[in-house]
Design a protein around this motif. Structure first.
Motif, PDB file in Angstrom:
ATOM      1  N   ILE A 195       0.081  69.452  67.036  1.00  0.00           N
ATOM      2  CA  ILE A 195       0.367  70.415  65.966  1.00  0.00           C
ATOM      3  C   ILE A 195       0.645  71.779  66.593  1.00  0.00           C
ATOM      4  CG2 ILE A 195      -0.544  71.580  63.918  1.00  0.00           C
ATOM      5  CD1 ILE A 195      -2.253  69.029  63.456  1.00  0.00           C
ATOM      6  N   PRO A 196       1.812  72.366  66.329  1.00  0.00           N
ATOM      7  CA  PRO A 196       2.161  73.649  66.946  1.00  0.00           C
ATOM      8  C   PRO A 196       1.140  74.744  66.647  1.00  0.00           C
ATOM      9  CG  PRO A 196       4.052  72.695  65.818  1.00  0.00           C
ATOM     10  CD  PRO A 196       2.856  71.872  65.438  1.00  0.00           C
ATOM     11  N   GLY A 197       0.877  75.554  67.657  1.00  0.00           N
ATOM     12  CA  GLY A 197       0.002  76.713  67.495  1.00  0.00           C
ATOM     13  C   GLY A 197      -1.469  76.428  67.656  1.00  0.00           C
ATOM     14  N   THR A 198      -1.839  75.162  67.894  1.00  0.00           N
ATOM     15  CA  THR A 198      -3.249  74.819  68.037  1.00  0.00           C
ATOM     16  C   THR A 198      -3.628  74.723  69.511  1.00  0.00           C
ATOM     17  OG1 THR A 198      -2.766  72.455  67.925  1.00  0.00           O
ATOM     18  CG2 THR A 198      -3.324  73.555  65.857  1.00  0.00           C
ATOM     19  N   LEU A 199      -4.925  74.901  69.769  1.00  0.00           N
ATOM     20  CA  LEU A 199      -5.445  74.764  71.126  1.00  0.00           C
ATOM     21  C   LEU A 199      -6.868  74.236  71.019  1.00  0.00           C
ATOM     22  CD1 LEU A 199      -4.933  75.106  74.126  1.00  0.00           C
ATOM     23  CD2 LEU A 199      -5.687  77.475  73.925  1.00  0.00           C
ATOM     24  N   PHE A 200      -7.094  73.065  71.552  1.00  0.00           N
ATOM     25  CA  PHE A 200      -8.370  72.386  71.421  1.00  0.00           C
ATOM     26  C   PHE A 200      -9.216  72.549  72.674  1.00  0.00           C
ATOM     27  CE2 PHE A 200      -5.598  70.644  68.278  1.00  0.00           C
ATOM     28  CZ  PHE A 200      -6.413  70.539  67.171  1.00  0.00           C
ATOM     29  N   LEU A 201      -9.385  73.797  73.074  1.00  0.00           N
ATOM     30  CA  LEU A 201     -10.281  74.158  74.166  1.00  0.00           C
ATOM     31  C   LEU A 201     -11.381  75.027  73.572  1.00  0.00           C
ATOM     32  CD1 LEU A 201      -7.652  75.225  76.871  1.00  0.00           C
ATOM     33  CD2 LEU A 201      -8.837  73.025  76.693  1.00  0.00           C
ATOM     34  N   ALA A 202     -12.569  74.952  74.127  1.00  0.00           N
ATOM     35  CA  ALA A 202     -13.677  75.766  73.621  1.00  0.00           C
ATOM     36  C   ALA A 202     -13.311  77.246  73.671  1.00  0.00           C
ATOM     37  CB  ALA A 202     -14.932  75.497  74.441  1.00  0.00           C
TER      38      ALA A 202
END
Length: 190
Positions: free
Chosen positions: A141-148
């Motif tokens: 999904i554009p614009g997301t970042l699944f890092l803490a």
């Protein structure tokens, strides 16, 4: 003059302006007879009744600044150079501060983490597993970042904002800084 009268005048002015442009452009091809145009009634803005409107909660300017200050204070305490971003419920950045010496990637990272946290109403560290696996995942999904490093701001059981931090050498440190910013909201006087 009330707002509707002003809107009518603006609409009539726009129509008249278009008529002038059309006349100038078409003058070489066609000479229109000289007649006076009838005024056009502009459509008034629709008035919406209370049943058709939903209120939205949002952080104040002062609250967003308090988050930035507290997070940057925590970063300084830890000796980290980071960017802190606060986004509203729609993911629009409402406050951002890039600390001295923070890397060039840190603003994008902080905004994406804040956006992800408010979108799912969870800390990005809790969402990391959803971004793993074969094939398409939420990470696409554009614009997301699944890092803490991203945490949601929740009010009345619903996410209303997100806080994201980027630039520390690990997401755990980014998240610690974001949580310090979040804690500042509890100290605000109503």
């Amino acid at each position: 003059m009330n707002a509707i009268d002003l809107r009518k005048r603006l609409a009539l002015g726009a129509v008249a302006g278009l008529a002038v442009v059309g006349a100038v452009v078409g003058a070489g091809a066609y000479a229109a007879p000289e007649t006076e145009a009838e005024p056009i009634d502009a459509v008034a803005v629709a008035e919406v009744q209370e049943e058709g409107v939903r209120g939205a909660n949002a952080l104040t300017h002062e609250a967003a600044l308090a988050v930035l200050d507290a997070a940057q204070d925590k970063a300084a305490e830890l000796g980290e150079r980071v960017t802190v971003a606060v986004v509203d419920r729609n993911g629009n950045t409402i406050a951002l501060v890039k600390g001295d010496g923070a890397g060039p990637q840190s603003p994008d990272s902080a905004e994406a983490k804040a956006y992800t946290a408010v979108s799912w109403g969870q800390a990005t560290s809790d969402l990391a597993g959803a971004a793993e696996g074969e094939g398409a995942t939420v990470a696409d999904i554009p614009g997301t970042l699944f890092l803490a490093g991203g945490v949601p701001v929740v009010y009345d059981g619903a996410p209303i904002a997100g806080v994201g931090v980027g630039g520390a050498p690990s997401g755990d440190i980014d998240e610690e800084i974001a949580l310090a910013g979040l804690a500042a909201l509890a100290d605000l006087e109503g």
